[in-house]
Design a protein around this motif. Structure first.
Motif, PDB file in Angstrom:
ATOM      1  N   LEU A   1       0.850  -1.193   0.000  1.00 61.62           N
ATOM      2  CA  LEU A   1       0.000   0.000   0.000  1.00 61.62           C
ATOM      3  C   LEU A   1       0.887   1.245   0.000  1.00 61.62           C
ATOM      4  O   LEU A   1       0.613   2.238  -0.663  1.00 61.62           O
ATOM      5  N   GLY A   2       1.975   1.176   0.751  1.00 62.21           N
ATOM      6  CA  GLY A   2       2.963   2.263   0.777  1.00 62.21           C
ATOM      7  C   GLY A   2       4.102   1.940  -0.180  1.00 62.21           C
ATOM      8  O   GLY A   2       4.291   0.777  -0.536  1.00 62.21           O
ATOM      9  N   PRO A   3       4.865   2.956  -0.588  1.00 62.92           N
ATOM     10  CA  PRO A   3       5.965   2.744  -1.524  1.00 62.92           C
ATOM     11  C   PRO A   3       7.094   1.917  -0.908  1.00 62.92           C
ATOM     12  O   PRO A   3       7.185   1.813   0.310  1.00 62.92           O
ATOM     13  N   ALA A   4       7.947   1.342  -1.747  1.00 63.07           N
ATOM     14  CA  ALA A   4       9.103   0.590  -1.270  1.00 63.07           C
ATOM     15  C   ALA A   4      10.016   1.524  -0.480  1.00 63.07           C
ATOM     16  O   ALA A   4      10.178   2.697  -0.822  1.00 63.07           O
ATOM     17  N   LEU A   5      10.572   1.010   0.612  1.00 58.55           N
ATOM     18  CA  LEU A   5      11.514   1.793   1.419  1.00 58.55           C
ATOM     19  C   LEU A   5      12.901   1.178   1.252  1.00 58.55           C
ATOM     20  O   LEU A   5      13.487   0.657   2.188  1.00 58.55           O
ATOM     21  N   THR A   6      13.387   1.188   0.036  1.00 62.07           N
ATOM     22  CA  THR A   6      14.684   0.587  -0.265  1.00 62.07           C
ATOM     23  C   THR A   6      15.701   1.690  -0.548  1.00 62.07           C
ATOM     24  O   THR A   6      15.317   2.796  -0.960  1.00 62.07           O
ATOM     25  N   PRO A   7      16.999   1.395  -0.330  1.00 59.47           N
ATOM     26  CA  PRO A   7      18.030   2.410  -0.575  1.00 59.47           C
ATOM     27  C   PRO A   7      17.932   3.008  -1.978  1.00 59.47           C
ATOM     28  O   PRO A   7      18.075   4.222  -2.140  1.00 59.47           O
ATOM     29  N   GLU A   8      17.656   2.174  -2.993  1.00 59.55           N
ATOM     30  CA  GLU A   8      17.570   2.676  -4.379  1.00 59.55           C
ATOM     31  C   GLU A   8      16.475   3.724  -4.502  1.00 59.55           C
ATOM     32  O   GLU A   8      16.673   4.780  -5.084  1.00 59.55           O
ATOM     33  N   ARG A   9      15.288   3.410  -3.942  1.00 58.29           N
ATOM     34  CA  ARG A   9      14.162   4.331  -4.075  1.00 58.29           C
ATOM     35  C   ARG A   9      14.352   5.596  -3.237  1.00 58.29           C
ATOM     36  O   ARG A   9      13.835   6.651  -3.575  1.00 58.29           O
ATOM     37  N   LEU A  10      15.081   5.465  -2.130  1.00 57.02           N
ATOM     38  CA  LEU A  10      15.195   6.602  -1.212  1.00 57.02           C
ATOM     39  C   LEU A  10      16.432   7.447  -1.502  1.00 57.02           C
ATOM     40  O   LEU A  10      16.632   8.487  -0.877  1.00 57.02           O
ATOM     41  N   ARG A  11      17.230   6.996  -2.462  1.00 60.36           N
ATOM     42  CA  ARG A  11      18.423   7.763  -2.811  1.00 60.36           C
ATOM     43  C   ARG A  11      17.996   9.167  -3.224  1.00 60.36           C
ATOM     44  O   ARG A  11      17.028   9.354  -3.950  1.00 60.36           O
ATOM     45  N   GLY A  12      18.702  10.165  -2.728  1.00 63.53           N
ATOM     46  CA  GLY A  12      18.380  11.535  -3.087  1.00 63.53           C
ATOM     47  C   GLY A  12      17.312  12.158  -2.194  1.00 63.53           C
ATOM     48  O   GLY A  12      17.092  13.358  -2.262  1.00 63.53           O
ATOM     49  N   LYS A  13      16.647  11.351  -1.362  1.00 67.50           N
ATOM     50  CA  LYS A  13      15.685  11.940  -0.428  1.00 67.50           C
ATOM     51  C   LYS A  13      16.416  12.231   0.877  1.00 67.50           C
ATOM     52  O   LYS A  13      16.979  11.319   1.493  1.00 67.50           O
TER      53      LYS A  13
ATOM     54  N   ILE B   1      17.617  12.781   4.623  1.00 66.64           N
ATOM     55  CA  ILE B   1      17.317  12.025   5.838  1.00 66.64           C
ATOM     56  C   ILE B   1      16.310  12.782   6.721  1.00 66.64           C
ATOM     57  O   ILE B   1      15.433  12.183   7.319  1.00 66.64           O
ATOM     58  N   ASP B   2      16.415  14.103   6.773  1.00 65.02           N
ATOM     59  CA  ASP B   2      15.497  14.880   7.605  1.00 65.02           C
ATOM     60  C   ASP B   2      14.070  14.829   7.062  1.00 65.02           C
ATOM     61  O   ASP B   2      13.102  14.835   7.815  1.00 65.02           O
ATOM     62  N   PHE B   3      13.962  14.797   5.748  1.00 63.70           N
ATOM     63  CA  PHE B   3      12.663  14.691   5.095  1.00 63.70           C
ATOM     64  C   PHE B   3      12.008  13.350   5.453  1.00 63.70           C
ATOM     65  O   PHE B   3      10.823  13.283   5.800  1.00 63.70           O
ATOM     66  N   LEU B   4      12.800  12.276   5.400  1.00 65.56           N
ATOM     67  CA  LEU B   4      12.272  10.946   5.723  1.00 65.56           C
ATOM     68  C   LEU B   4      11.925  10.862   7.210  1.00 65.56           C
ATOM     69  O   LEU B   4      10.892  10.306   7.587  1.00 65.56           O
ATOM     70  N   THR B   5      12.789  11.437   8.058  1.00 61.97           N
ATOM     71  CA  THR B   5      12.533  11.439   9.497  1.00 61.97           C
ATOM     72  C   THR B   5      11.217  12.159   9.789  1.00 61.97           C
ATOM     73  O   THR B   5      10.392  11.674  10.562  1.00 61.97           O
TER      74      THR B   5
ATOM     75  N   LEU C   1      15.647   5.071  12.382  1.00 61.48           N
ATOM     76  CA  LEU C   1      14.905   4.238  11.428  1.00 61.48           C
ATOM     77  C   LEU C   1      15.097   4.753  10.001  1.00 61.48           C
ATOM     78  O   LEU C   1      15.262   3.961   9.069  1.00 61.48           O
ATOM     79  N   ALA C   2      15.089   6.068   9.847  1.00 60.06           N
ATOM     80  CA  ALA C   2      15.306   6.646   8.516  1.00 60.06           C
ATOM     81  C   ALA C   2      16.686   6.234   7.991  1.00 60.06           C
ATOM     82  O   ALA C   2      16.836   5.885   6.822  1.00 60.06           O
ATOM     83  N   GLU C   3      17.670   6.250   8.891  1.00 62.69           N
ATOM     84  CA  GLU C   3      19.024   5.796   8.507  1.00 62.69           C
ATOM     85  C   GLU C   3      19.005   4.334   8.076  1.00 62.69           C
ATOM     86  O   GLU C   3      19.626   3.973   7.084  1.00 62.69           O
ATOM     87  N   ARG C   4      18.280   3.502   8.845  1.00 61.49           N
ATOM     88  CA  ARG C   4      18.234   2.069   8.534  1.00 61.49           C
ATOM     89  C   ARG C   4      17.657   1.845   7.139  1.00 61.49           C
ATOM     90  O   ARG C   4      18.194   1.094   6.357  1.00 61.49           O
ATOM     91  N   ILE C   5      16.512   2.490   6.826  1.00 61.07           N
ATOM     92  CA  ILE C   5      15.891   2.214   5.521  1.00 61.07           C
ATOM     93  C   ILE C   5      16.744   2.785   4.395  1.00 61.07           C
ATOM     94  O   ILE C   5      16.795   2.229   3.316  1.00 61.07           O
ATOM     95  N   LYS C   6      17.431   3.902   4.649  1.00 64.42           N
ATOM     96  CA  LYS C   6      18.298   4.476   3.620  1.00 64.42           C
ATOM     97  C   LYS C   6      19.508   3.578   3.350  1.00 64.42           C
ATOM     98  O   LYS C   6      19.967   3.480   2.223  1.00 64.42           O
ATOM     99  N   GLU C   7      19.998   2.933   4.415  1.00 59.04           N
ATOM    100  CA  GLU C   7      21.148   2.043   4.257  1.00 59.04           C
ATOM    101  C   GLU C   7      20.739   0.660   3.773  1.00 59.04           C
ATOM    102  O   GLU C   7      21.552  -0.071   3.225  1.00 59.04           O
ATOM    103  N   GLY C   8      19.468   0.317   4.027  1.00 59.89           N
ATOM    104  CA  GLY C   8      18.995  -1.011   3.641  1.00 59.89           C
ATOM    105  C   GLY C   8      19.011  -1.948   4.833  1.00 59.89           C
ATOM    106  O   GLY C   8      20.074  -2.196   5.395  1.00 59.89           O
TER     107      GLY C   8
END
Ligand code: HEC
Length: 105
Positions: free
Chosen positions: A51-63, A65-69, A96-103
């Protein structure tokens, strides 16, 4: 008289490790569990999307960390993404934002 010194040294080392992220190990385990099960219920058990978008490093690249937090803490109005502020501190959301960004494995 060696034991007290050992205890003090290990307590010191433990506190140093905890300070690295400010989040104690047991709480990190809880957070990873939350990520898998609660976040995973929308973002997919392996965070590859649902239902929500993938939270993978590839998809989150360029977003940023503060925005994700901020998304994690406050949710996104008008979308199913809920605010997690009642359950997470700023630091925990950042972690958590760091974890999803790192994978997460
Ligand atoms: C009820 C469903 C639901 C749950 C539970 C949920 N999310 Fe979301 N999440 C969404 C949706 C839907 C979006 C997309 C919002 C939009 O359209 O901008 C989203 C967006 C996001 C984004 C932004 C992604 C991006 O590419 O900008 C992040 C980060 C995120 N969620 C993290 C989490 C985390 C971490 C948790 C658990 C603590 C969580 N979500 C739990 C539904 C959910």
């Amino acid at each position: 008289m060696k034991l007290p010194a050992l205890i003090i040294t290990s307590l010191f080392l433990l506190s140093q490790t905890a300070l690295a992220s400010g989040i104690p190990e047991p709480r990190r385990m809880e957070l990873l569990n939350l990520l898998k099960h609660d976040c995973g219920s929308c973002h997919g058990l392996s965070l590859k999307g649902g239902l929500g978008p993938a939270l993978t490093p590839e998809r989150l690249r360029g977003k940023p960390i503060d925005f994700l937090t901020a998304t994690i803490l406050y949710g996104r109005t008008g979308t199913p993404m809920p605010p997690w502020r009642p359950f997470l501190t700023d630091r925990e959301a950042f972690w958590l934002a760091e974890r999803i960004k790192e994978g997460v494995r």
